[in-house]
Motif scaffolding. Structure first.
Motif, short mmCIF file in Angstrom:
data_model
loop_
_atom_site.label_atom_id
_atom_site.label_comp_id
_atom_site.label_asym_id
_atom_site.label_seq_id
_atom_site.Cartn_x
_atom_site.Cartn_y
_atom_site.Cartn_z
N ASP A 114 -2.17 42.79 69.72
CA ASP A 114 -2.94 42.58 70.94
C ASP A 114 -2.31 43.43 72.03
OD1 ASP A 114 -4.27 41.79 73.20
OD2 ASP A 114 -3.76 39.66 73.05
N VAL A 115 -2.94 44.53 72.40
CA VAL A 115 -2.32 45.48 73.33
C VAL A 115 -2.70 45.21 74.79
CG1 VAL A 115 -2.15 47.28 71.58
CG2 VAL A 115 -4.20 47.15 73.02
N GLY A 116 -3.36 44.09 75.05
CA GLY A 116 -3.74 43.78 76.43
C GLY A 116 -2.55 43.74 77.36
N GLY A 117 -1.41 43.24 76.87
CA GLY A 117 -0.22 43.13 77.71
C GLY A 117 0.37 44.47 78.11
N VAL A 118 0.05 45.53 77.35
CA VAL A 118 0.57 46.85 77.67
C VAL A 118 0.08 47.32 79.04
CG1 VAL A 118 0.51 49.28 76.96
CG2 VAL A 118 0.80 47.48 75.24
N PHE A 119 -1.11 46.87 79.42
CA PHE A 119 -1.72 47.33 80.66
C PHE A 119 -1.51 46.36 81.81
CE2 PHE A 119 -3.93 48.89 76.96
CZ PHE A 119 -3.90 50.25 77.16
#
Length: 203
Positions: free
Chosen positions: A99-104
């Motif tokens: 889940d790459v949402g936290g990258v942004f």
């Protein structure tokens, strides 16, 4: 955990992993990541990322089939395999979708500032605080600052500069926390990838 390069299962052309899957990639991320592999540790600059993988510029040239652990802001350390290489750029595929949402996000779910991965190191440096020059040990570093150790007492909030090894450039900043003989020094301006790589000895 690491067994060296593995034989690729397909022709390693520089095509994004997720483009083959028909899914959309995020672009222009430009985050510094930490890479760990059988031969050691280095830094990379992530250019785009998706739930299945990322594309980055590495400071140590990768090979197709290389396995590594890679960490960027907002993600845990992820096992991955290099699928294509073009010079120092390469595309890696995560072993498990993320889940790459936290990258942004600049803050995590608890409201804490999302931090760039830190690199453990052991080196001597010179810290200048006001008119004082102190010999310090670098314990770890990130683009945003360093953890230092010194026998001298250093007050929180004190501005100064630290002369980083290998690049012999003074990074300006301030003391942001202290604990016993250790303290954090936050840079005014983040270190670029090239400077960080030279400090780590991998650039």
């Amino acid at each position: 955990m690491f067994h060296g390069p593995i034989k690729p299962t397909h022709d390693p052309v520089p095509t994004h992993v997720d483009q083959r899957r028909g899914t959309r990639r995020h672009t222009s991320v430009l985050l510094i990541g930490r890479v760990r592999y059988a031969g050691g540790e280095s830094a990379c600059l992530v250019h785009d990322i998706s739930s299945h993988g990322l594309m980055a510029r590495f400071t140590a040239m990768p090979m197709v089939g290389d396995r590594m652990l890679i960490a960027v802001r907002g993600l845990p350390e992820v096992a991955a395999t290099v699928r294509w290489v073009n010079g120092f750029r390469g595309g890696v595929e995560f072993e498990v979708a993320q889940d790459v949402g936290g990258v942004f996000c600049l803050r995590d779910d608890r409201g804490h500032v999302a931090r760039t991965p830190r690199f453990a190191m052991q080196a001597s440096a010179s810290l200048r605080i006001g008119d004082l020059r102190l010999a310090v040990d670098i314990l770890d570093i990130s683009p945003g600052g360093v953890k230092l150790r010194s026998d001298a007492l250093v007050p929180v909030g004190q501005a100064g500069s630290v002369l980083l090894p290998e690049i012999n450039v003074a990074a300006f900043g301030s003391v942001c926390w202290t604990r016993d003989d250790r303290f954090g020094f936050r840079f005014c301006t983040p270190l670029p990838l090239a400077s960080l790589s030279r400090v780590l000895g991998c650039g």
